[in-house]
Design a protein around this motif. Structure first.
Motif, PDB file in Angstrom:
ATOM      1  N   THR A 116      -4.203   1.789  -5.198  1.00 49.31           N
ATOM      2  CA  THR A 116      -2.586   0.601  -4.664  1.00 49.31           C
ATOM      3  C   THR A 116      -1.897   0.781  -3.846  1.00 49.31           C
ATOM      4  O   THR A 116      -1.869   0.392  -2.943  1.00 49.31           O
ATOM      5  CB  THR A 116      -2.129   1.361  -6.322  1.00 49.31           C
ATOM      6  OG1 THR A 116      -2.699   0.671  -7.427  1.00 49.31           O
ATOM      7  CG2 THR A 116      -0.869   0.072  -6.263  1.00 49.31           C
ATOM      8  N   THR A 117      -1.967   1.841  -3.187  1.00 49.13           N
ATOM      9  CA  THR A 117      -1.303   2.974  -1.847  1.00 49.13           C
ATOM     10  C   THR A 117      -1.976   2.445  -0.692  1.00 49.13           C
ATOM     11  O   THR A 117      -1.660   2.246   0.082  1.00 49.13           O
ATOM     12  CB  THR A 117      -1.001   4.402  -2.230  1.00 49.13           C
ATOM     13  OG1 THR A 117      -2.294   5.179  -2.152  1.00 49.13           O
ATOM     14  CG2 THR A 117       0.127   4.434  -3.858  1.00 49.13           C
ATOM     15  N   SER A 118      -3.407   2.602  -1.119  1.00 48.64           N
ATOM     16  CA  SER A 118      -4.645   2.102   0.352  1.00 48.64           C
ATOM     17  C   SER A 118      -4.524   0.085   0.614  1.00 48.64           C
ATOM     18  O   SER A 118      -4.807  -0.087   1.692  1.00 48.64           O
ATOM     19  CB  SER A 118      -5.252   2.467   0.084  1.00 48.64           C
ATOM     20  OG  SER A 118      -6.176   1.917  -0.861  1.00 48.64           O
ATOM     21  N   VAL A 119      -4.215  -0.451  -0.042  1.00 44.31           N
ATOM     22  CA  VAL A 119      -3.435  -1.864   0.590  1.00 44.31           C
ATOM     23  C   VAL A 119      -2.666  -2.428   0.280  1.00 44.31           C
ATOM     24  O   VAL A 119      -1.500  -1.128   0.333  1.00 44.31           O
ATOM     25  CB  VAL A 119      -4.543  -2.402  -1.302  1.00 44.31           C
ATOM     26  CG1 VAL A 119      -5.688  -2.110  -1.819  1.00 44.31           C
ATOM     27  CG2 VAL A 119      -3.638  -2.534  -2.610  1.00 44.31           C
ATOM     28  N   PRO A 120      -2.342  -3.401   1.680  1.00 41.70           N
ATOM     29  CA  PRO A 120      -1.659  -4.444   1.802  1.00 41.70           C
ATOM     30  C   PRO A 120      -0.540  -3.961   0.693  1.00 41.70           C
ATOM     31  O   PRO A 120      -0.629  -4.209   0.075  1.00 41.70           O
ATOM     32  CB  PRO A 120      -1.498  -5.306   2.693  1.00 41.70           C
ATOM     33  CG  PRO A 120      -3.276  -4.809   3.213  1.00 41.70           C
ATOM     34  CD  PRO A 120      -3.392  -3.949   1.705  1.00 41.70           C
ATOM     35  N   GLU A 121       1.283  -3.715   0.927  1.00 43.98           N
ATOM     36  CA  GLU A 121       1.939  -3.987  -0.260  1.00 43.98           C
ATOM     37  C   GLU A 121       1.670  -5.612  -0.494  1.00 43.98           C
ATOM     38  O   GLU A 121       2.372  -6.676   0.056  1.00 43.98           O
ATOM     39  CB  GLU A 121       3.227  -4.089   0.341  1.00 43.98           C
ATOM     40  CG  GLU A 121       4.129  -3.180  -0.273  1.00 43.98           C
ATOM     41  CD  GLU A 121       5.910  -3.347   0.263  1.00 43.98           C
ATOM     42  OE1 GLU A 121       6.702  -3.462  -0.523  1.00 43.98           O
ATOM     43  OE2 GLU A 121       5.590  -2.815   1.472  1.00 43.98           O
ATOM     44  N   GLY A 122       1.950  -5.764  -2.108  1.00 46.17           N
ATOM     45  CA  GLY A 122       2.418  -6.847  -2.774  1.00 46.17           C
ATOM     46  C   GLY A 122       0.629  -7.449  -3.164  1.00 46.17           C
ATOM     47  O   GLY A 122       0.605  -8.338  -3.478  1.00 46.17           O
ATOM     48  N   THR A 123      -0.718  -6.569  -2.392  1.00 51.41           N
ATOM     49  CA  THR A 123      -2.023  -7.098  -2.691  1.00 51.41           C
ATOM     50  C   THR A 123      -2.097  -6.201  -4.646  1.00 51.41           C
ATOM     51  O   THR A 123      -1.704  -5.514  -5.143  1.00 51.41           O
ATOM     52  CB  THR A 123      -2.984  -6.348  -2.211  1.00 51.41           C
ATOM     53  OG1 THR A 123      -2.096  -6.602  -0.904  1.00 51.41           O
ATOM     54  CG2 THR A 123      -4.157  -6.821  -2.801  1.00 51.41           C
ATOM     55  N   ARG A 124      -2.176  -7.288  -4.548  1.00 51.87           N
ATOM     56  CA  ARG A 124      -2.561  -7.543  -6.525  1.00 51.87           C
ATOM     57  C   ARG A 124      -3.903  -6.276  -7.007  1.00 51.87           C
ATOM     58  O   ARG A 124      -4.691  -6.533  -6.599  1.00 51.87           O
ATOM     59  CB  ARG A 124      -2.922  -8.862  -7.400  1.00 51.87           C
ATOM     60  CG  ARG A 124      -2.758  -8.531  -8.975  1.00 51.87           C
ATOM     61  CD  ARG A 124      -2.938 -10.040  -9.833  1.00 51.87           C
ATOM     62  NE  ARG A 124      -2.877  -8.995 -11.172  1.00 51.87           N
ATOM     63  CZ  ARG A 124      -3.770  -9.511 -11.328  1.00 51.87           C
ATOM     64  NH1 ARG A 124      -5.071  -9.964 -10.830  1.00 51.87           N
ATOM     65  NH2 ARG A 124      -4.229  -8.811 -12.885  1.00 51.87           N
ATOM     66  N   VAL A 125      -4.014  -5.644  -6.925  1.00 47.54           N
ATOM     67  CA  VAL A 125      -5.248  -5.066  -8.329  1.00 47.54           C
ATOM     68  C   VAL A 125      -5.277  -4.630  -9.339  1.00 47.54           C
ATOM     69  O   VAL A 125      -4.904  -4.528 -10.097  1.00 47.54           O
ATOM     70  CB  VAL A 125      -5.160  -3.182  -7.659  1.00 47.54           C
ATOM     71  CG1 VAL A 125      -6.029  -2.200  -7.463  1.00 47.54           C
ATOM     72  CG2 VAL A 125      -5.107  -3.062  -6.625  1.00 47.54           C
ATOM     73  N   GLN A 126      -6.640  -5.744  -9.529  1.00 45.33           N
ATOM     74  CA  GLN A 126      -7.040  -5.571 -10.950  1.00 45.33           C
ATOM     75  C   GLN A 126      -7.823  -4.480 -11.136  1.00 45.33           C
ATOM     76  O   GLN A 126      -8.397  -3.577 -10.528  1.00 45.33           O
ATOM     77  CB  GLN A 126      -8.412  -7.043 -11.027  1.00 45.33           C
ATOM     78  CG  GLN A 126      -8.555  -7.532 -11.895  1.00 45.33           C
ATOM     79  CD  GLN A 126      -9.516  -8.522 -12.458  1.00 45.33           C
ATOM     80  OE1 GLN A 126     -10.702  -9.283 -11.143  1.00 45.33           O
ATOM     81  NE2 GLN A 126     -10.023  -8.419 -14.464  1.00 45.33           N
TER      82      GLN A 126
END
Length: 329
Positions: A116-126
């Motif tokens: 979650t912290t490694s993806v761009p802000e606002g990106t939804r992680v399933q």
């Protein structure tokens, strides 16, 4: 000159703080240093996106051991085979995290935070829990708490066999019988009552019995080799180090090195890993733990079977003057 009682009192005064310090080191130090160390994780998906995910894991030097898979199906199979704790699949909609809370709820949460912290802000992680922890123990607390009672049961069996002076086949049969009964009773509590483990009932009973047998026979075997001091050595190895280094409450790869590896070489850690394998993963990755428990059991039983009984002192012969035979006539 200090008398013997005074020397014993001084020894007790010094020994208690030493034991407390050792216990705090064994239990508190690993818990305070929880962090991923070569934690096996997977990455799957199309090459460009998967490479980016792999690079993000590798940025944390020494934290993760990354395995590459062709697709989501291969990553799921690796999780179910206990090759990796989880995997991230690159999809057009964004990263899809696969976890296995049954393998370690702590690792599952850690992977959620890392992705979650490694993806761009606002990106939804399933997130998909491929092998979920049982509803009766979603945080793995009860399974982690089961290690100490098993260690104490094995310790008690080995100590009682030693203090009762049992040797040979009688001692071996006592250890095997007590371990089998503990396995049945513990499975009745953990599986049938609490629902902490959900695999095959008899297989779980066998794993718990083998764990207790490995601990009990090791303690009795050490006592057969070193006398009653062997019980203390067994307590140090099986209860103090074995329980605190087991990694059952987190994962061996989260403990400081080489604590995680040492814990898997001792029966409590091997037993905890084996129980997870048979309870949630159909026995996957069980070979190393079975070998460890079997070797400890064989060592202990062999030492007990080959130990000689302490010979009883011979009855004293009379040393008084011999009577002269009475004269007859």
């Amino acid at each position: 000159m200090p008398t013997a009682p005074n020397r014993r009192a001084v020894a007790v005064v010094l020994l208690i703080p030493l034991m407390v310090t050792l216990a705090l080191w064994a239990f508190a130090w690993p818990a305070a240093r929880i962090a991923p160390r070569d934690l096996p994780v997977g990455v799957a998906g199309a090459a460009p996106a998967a490479q980016q995910l792999e690079q993000r894991f590798q940025q944390r030097d020494g934290a993760f051991e990354v395995h590459r898979f062709d697709d989501e199906a291969a990553a799921r199979a690796a999780i179910e085979d206990r090759v990796v704790y989880g995997a991230v699949v690159a999809t057009p909609q964004g990263p899809h995290l696969l976890t296995a809370s049954a393998a370690s709820p702590v690792v599952s949460q850690l992977l959620r935070e890392a992705v979650t912290t490694s993806v761009p802000e606002g990106t939804r992680v399933q997130v998909t829990d491929v092998v979920a922890a049982p509803p009766g123990d979603p945080r793995g607390s009860a399974l982690g708490a089961s290690v100490l009672p098993l260690a104490l049961a094995g310790m008690a069996a080995g100590a009682v066999v030693t203090l009762m002076g049992l040797r040979g086949a009688r001692a071996a049969l006592t250890l095997v019988g007590s371990a089998a009964l503990v396995g049945l009773a513990a499975t009745g509590v953990a599986h049938s009552w609490l629902g902490v483990v959900t695999g095959d009932w008899w297989t779980e009973a066998g794993v718990l019995a083998l764990t207790v047998l490995a601990i009990g026979s090791a303690v009795a075997g050490l006592a057969a080799l070193f006398g009653t001091r062997g019980i203390g050595i067994g307590a140090l190895l099986m209860v103090l180090l074995g329980n605190s280094f087991s990694g059952v409450t987190s994962a061996p790869q989260l403990l400081p090195e080489p604590v995680g590896a040492i814990g898997q070489w001792l029966p409590p850690g091997a037993g905890g890993s084996l129980l997870r394998s048979v309870a949630f993963f159909d026995g996957s990755a069980a070979g190393g733990a079975v070998l460890t428990l079997s070797l400890w059991s064989l060592f202990g039983l062999a030492a007990v079977l080959l130990a000689r009984r302490t010979p009883k002192p011979a009855a004293p012969t009379p040393t008084g003057p011999a009577r002269e035979p009475a004269l007859t006539g």
